[in-house]
Design a protein around this motif. Structure first.
Motif, PDB file in Angstrom:
ATOM      1  N   ARG A 342       0.313  -1.126  -0.044  1.00  0.00           N
ATOM      2  CA  ARG A 342       0.266  -0.008  -0.291  1.00  0.00           C
ATOM      3  C   ARG A 342       0.824   1.343   0.240  1.00  0.00           C
ATOM      4  NH1 ARG A 342      -2.585  -2.886  -1.392  1.00  0.00           N
ATOM      5  NH2 ARG A 342      -4.503  -4.274  -1.127  1.00  0.00           N
ATOM      6  N   THR A 343       0.788   2.614  -0.826  1.00  0.00           N
ATOM      7  CA  THR A 343       1.036   3.499  -0.643  1.00  0.00           C
ATOM      8  C   THR A 343       0.542   4.124   0.893  1.00  0.00           C
ATOM      9  OG1 THR A 343      -0.680   4.569  -1.790  1.00  0.00           O
ATOM     10  CG2 THR A 343       0.915   3.749  -3.107  1.00  0.00           C
ATOM     11  N   GLU A 382      -7.517   3.228   0.988  1.00  0.00           N
ATOM     12  CA  GLU A 382      -7.868   4.167  -0.283  1.00  0.00           C
ATOM     13  C   GLU A 382      -6.753   5.797   0.159  1.00  0.00           C
ATOM     14  OE1 GLU A 382      -9.518   3.581  -2.132  1.00  0.00           O
ATOM     15  OE2 GLU A 382      -9.978   1.614  -1.749  1.00  0.00           O
ATOM     16  N   HIS A 383      -5.577   5.704   0.069  1.00  0.00           N
ATOM     17  CA  HIS A 383      -4.952   6.649   0.467  1.00  0.00           C
ATOM     18  C   HIS A 383      -3.619   6.963  -0.594  1.00  0.00           C
ATOM     19  CE1 HIS A 383      -7.516   7.515   4.062  1.00  0.00           C
ATOM     20  NE2 HIS A 383      -7.051   6.355   4.379  1.00  0.00           N
ATOM     21  N   PRO A 384      -3.546   7.850  -1.890  1.00  0.00           N
ATOM     22  CA  PRO A 384      -2.433   7.168  -2.446  1.00  0.00           C
ATOM     23  C   PRO A 384      -1.376   8.692  -1.155  1.00  0.00           C
ATOM     24  CG  PRO A 384      -4.803   8.196  -3.770  1.00  0.00           C
ATOM     25  CD  PRO A 384      -5.258   7.780  -2.300  1.00  0.00           C
ATOM     26  N   ARG A 397       1.376   9.462  -5.922  1.00  0.00           N
ATOM     27  CA  ARG A 397       1.582   8.103  -5.980  1.00  0.00           C
ATOM     28  C   ARG A 397       0.446   7.131  -6.063  1.00  0.00           C
ATOM     29  NH1 ARG A 397       3.293   3.283  -7.724  1.00  0.00           N
ATOM     30  NH2 ARG A 397       5.588   2.991  -7.502  1.00  0.00           N
ATOM     31  N   SER A 398      -0.077   6.531  -6.302  1.00  0.00           N
ATOM     32  CA  SER A 398      -0.772   5.444  -6.645  1.00  0.00           C
ATOM     33  C   SER A 398       0.276   3.781  -6.507  1.00  0.00           C
ATOM     34  CB  SER A 398      -2.298   5.416  -7.137  1.00  0.00           C
ATOM     35  OG  SER A 398      -1.456   5.024  -8.259  1.00  0.00           O
ATOM     36  N   GLU A 399      -0.527   2.761  -6.195  1.00  0.00           N
ATOM     37  CA  GLU A 399      -0.160   1.569  -6.352  1.00  0.00           C
ATOM     38  C   GLU A 399       0.237   1.677  -7.968  1.00  0.00           C
ATOM     39  OE1 GLU A 399      -1.910  -1.659  -4.342  1.00  0.00           O
ATOM     40  OE2 GLU A 399      -2.799  -0.613  -2.818  1.00  0.00           O
ATOM     41  N   GLU A 435      -7.587   8.687 -15.131  1.00  0.00           N
ATOM     42  CA  GLU A 435      -6.653   8.542 -14.710  1.00  0.00           C
ATOM     43  C   GLU A 435      -5.865  10.324 -14.230  1.00  0.00           C
ATOM     44  OE1 GLU A 435      -5.776   5.996 -12.949  1.00  0.00           O
ATOM     45  OE2 GLU A 435      -6.778   4.165 -14.558  1.00  0.00           O
ATOM     46  N   LYS A 438      -8.440  11.394 -11.817  1.00  0.00           N
ATOM     47  CA  LYS A 438      -8.442  10.478 -10.282  1.00  0.00           C
ATOM     48  C   LYS A 438      -7.326  10.891  -9.682  1.00  0.00           C
ATOM     49  CE  LYS A 438      -8.909   6.228  -8.606  1.00  0.00           C
ATOM     50  NZ  LYS A 438      -8.774   4.618  -8.963  1.00  0.00           N
ATOM     51  N   LEU A 439      -5.929  10.980 -10.024  1.00  0.00           N
ATOM     52  CA  LEU A 439      -4.918  10.852  -9.012  1.00  0.00           C
ATOM     53  C   LEU A 439      -4.898  13.030  -8.637  1.00  0.00           C
ATOM     54  CD1 LEU A 439      -2.387   9.453 -11.745  1.00  0.00           C
ATOM     55  CD2 LEU A 439      -3.069   8.778  -9.096  1.00  0.00           C
ATOM     56  N   SER A 442      -6.468  14.071  -5.529  1.00  0.00           N
ATOM     57  CA  SER A 442      -5.387  13.927  -3.901  1.00  0.00           C
ATOM     58  C   SER A 442      -4.536  14.613  -4.320  1.00  0.00           C
ATOM     59  CB  SER A 442      -4.611  12.796  -4.139  1.00  0.00           C
ATOM     60  OG  SER A 442      -5.395  11.782  -3.865  1.00  0.00           O
TER      61      SER A 442
END
Length: 459
Positions: A342-343, A382-384, A397-399, A435, A438-439, A442
């Protein structure tokens, strides 16, 4: 080296804020908080360099949880450490760089060691915990300053020690980090009636890479492997990113003077030197009466480039500068040989330790407790992770993805499943628009203007 005892007037006020702390369950666990400087993922559990010798970090990794996708809040010593120790993002405080004192703009912040002091812990710091130039006297009832390490008579590589590497003809005992670790060893040999928070900060592998010859001997130049790079890697990077990389600076010097292998050798030697000191500290804990009830948190304050993207040092928003080694051992909670994909972020350390030690929750902290991941490393998360370098410059940074947006609106996007070295920026490809959107959710909502700067503290 003298130990400094600081009695701070603000403690009474801090204690008053948390009068209910002692009404809660008495803290059970001690904390060993181990910080290393400029250490990237070139250590055994993180796989960044094949052949690295880090047996002590490897042993710690087997004991607790390895966070494979851990990132700093800022890729520089001062903002990274200030943020994780106050729980405040760089974009909230305005502390983005090493030459910005953090306390003037965070006057009311209760730091992590202050919080443990206010909640009945015996607190001691030794070595580099805050950025050296801006250590916080109010945070330490007892603090052992960073001793100076031996240096060659003349900087061998380019005449200035901020970017230099060489073996030195000294013993481990002569090195500052050895003396810092001695403080921890002595502490474990003492009787403590209260739970404790002990922070030990190692300077290596921060530049200059001056460590005893025996560590260089472990990495003969003929065995050195350079990082994977591609020609013209900056060709698809926006101007804002190229400006950060400064390819005509350190990288040009390294290549022109045929120093790449020697620099890598120096970095590896410094990592292994640090690992040996960490082993001394962990062995002392293991042999003490506190072994079974002490939480261990081990982390690097940010990553480090060694020529990837024609860049050296930290000070960038790519994977090498922002990924950090991060390990947690929580007695009775974490399981041996655990790995989480996980990030997570170094901002998560403060709320995590508060929860593990049954301290009152601090709602103003901007990180997330990773206790659920210590219980189950594969738990839904659910935490980038967000890293910030300078006003308005952020990486999410997501996975799977790294998304960078600079303050001029330019972008980078990397698909880590297919491009782990971040060779191909796909931000302009329309098929990835969803994408990016979505990113971008955050990205920090607050972007505070730069905090005031001073001349000292740049490295």
């Amino acid at each position: 080296m003298k130990i400094k005892y600081t009695f701070f007037t603000g403690l009474a006020l801090v204690s008053a804020l948390f009068d209910n702390a002692f009404a809660q369950t008495k803290p059970k666990y001690n904390v060993l908080f181990v910080a290393v400087d400029d250490m990237n993922d070139w250590v055994g559990p993180f796989g960044g360099y094949e052949g690295i010798k880090t047996p002590n970090i490897d042993k710690l990794a087997r004991k607790g949880v390895v966070f494979k996708r851990a990132y700093c809040a800022a890729p520089a010593c001062n903002p990274s450490r200030a943020s994780l120790l106050t729980g405040v993002r760089p974009s909230t405080s305005g502390v983005y760089h090493n030459n910005q004192p953090w306390r003037p703009v965070l006057k009311d912040a209760v730091t992590l060691p202050q919080y443990f002091t206010a909640n009945g812990y015996d607190v001691k710091g030794a070595g580099k915990i805050f950025h050296n130039a801006f250590n916080d006297d109010a945070s330490w009832p007892v603090y052992f300053d960073v001793p100076k390490s031996p240096e060659p008579p003349k900087a061998p590589v380019n005449g200035f020690a901020h970017f230099d590497w060489s073996p030195v003809d000294v013993k481990d005992e002569d090195m500052g980090d050895f003396k810092v670790v001695n403080q921890g060893i002595e502490y474990f040999n003492q009787k403590h009636d209260k739970p404790f928070f002990l922070a030990i900060g190692l300077t290596r592998p921060h530049l200059p890479w001056y460590v005893p010859q025996k560590y260089y001997d472990l990495y003969p130049l003929s065995s050195i492997k350079l990082p994977k790079v591609v020609a013209n890697d900056l060709s698809d990077v926006p101007d804002a990113g190229v400006k950060i990389a400064k390819p005509k600076g350190d990288h040009k010097f390294i290549v022109d003077n045929k120093q790449w292998e020697k620099a890598v050798q120096g970095y590896l030697a410094s990592i292994t030197f640090a690992d040996v000191q960490i082993g001394r500290l962990l062995d002392a804990l293991e042999n003490s009466e506190y072994a079974k009830n002490t939480i261990i948190v081990f982390f690097g304050d940010h990553g480090w480039h060694l020529g990837e993207k024609e860049h050296w040092r930290k000070f960038a928003l790519w994977e090498e500068a922002s990924r950090v080694p991060f390990l947690v051992y929580a007695p009775g909670l974490s399981k041996e040989n655990s790995v989480s994909e996980r990030t997570v972020n170094l901002l998560d350390i403060y709320p995590t330790l508060a929860e593990l030690c049954n301290l009152p929750a601090k709602k103003e902290l901007e990180g997330n407790s990773i206790v659920p991941l210590l219980k189950n490393p594969s738990a839904t998360w659910e935490h980038p992770s967000v890293t910030t370098h300078g006003f308005g410059n952020h990486a999410v940074r997501s996975e799977k993805w790294r998304y960078i947006r600079y303050n001029d609106g330019s972008e980078e996007l990397y698909d880590h499943e297919n491009d782990p070295q971040e060779f191909k920026n796909v931000a302009k490809d329309e098929k990835y628009l969803s994408e990016k959107i979505k990113l971008a959710k955050s990205l920090p909502a607050i972007n505070t203007k730069d905090a005031p700067t001073v001349k000292e503290g740049k490295e």
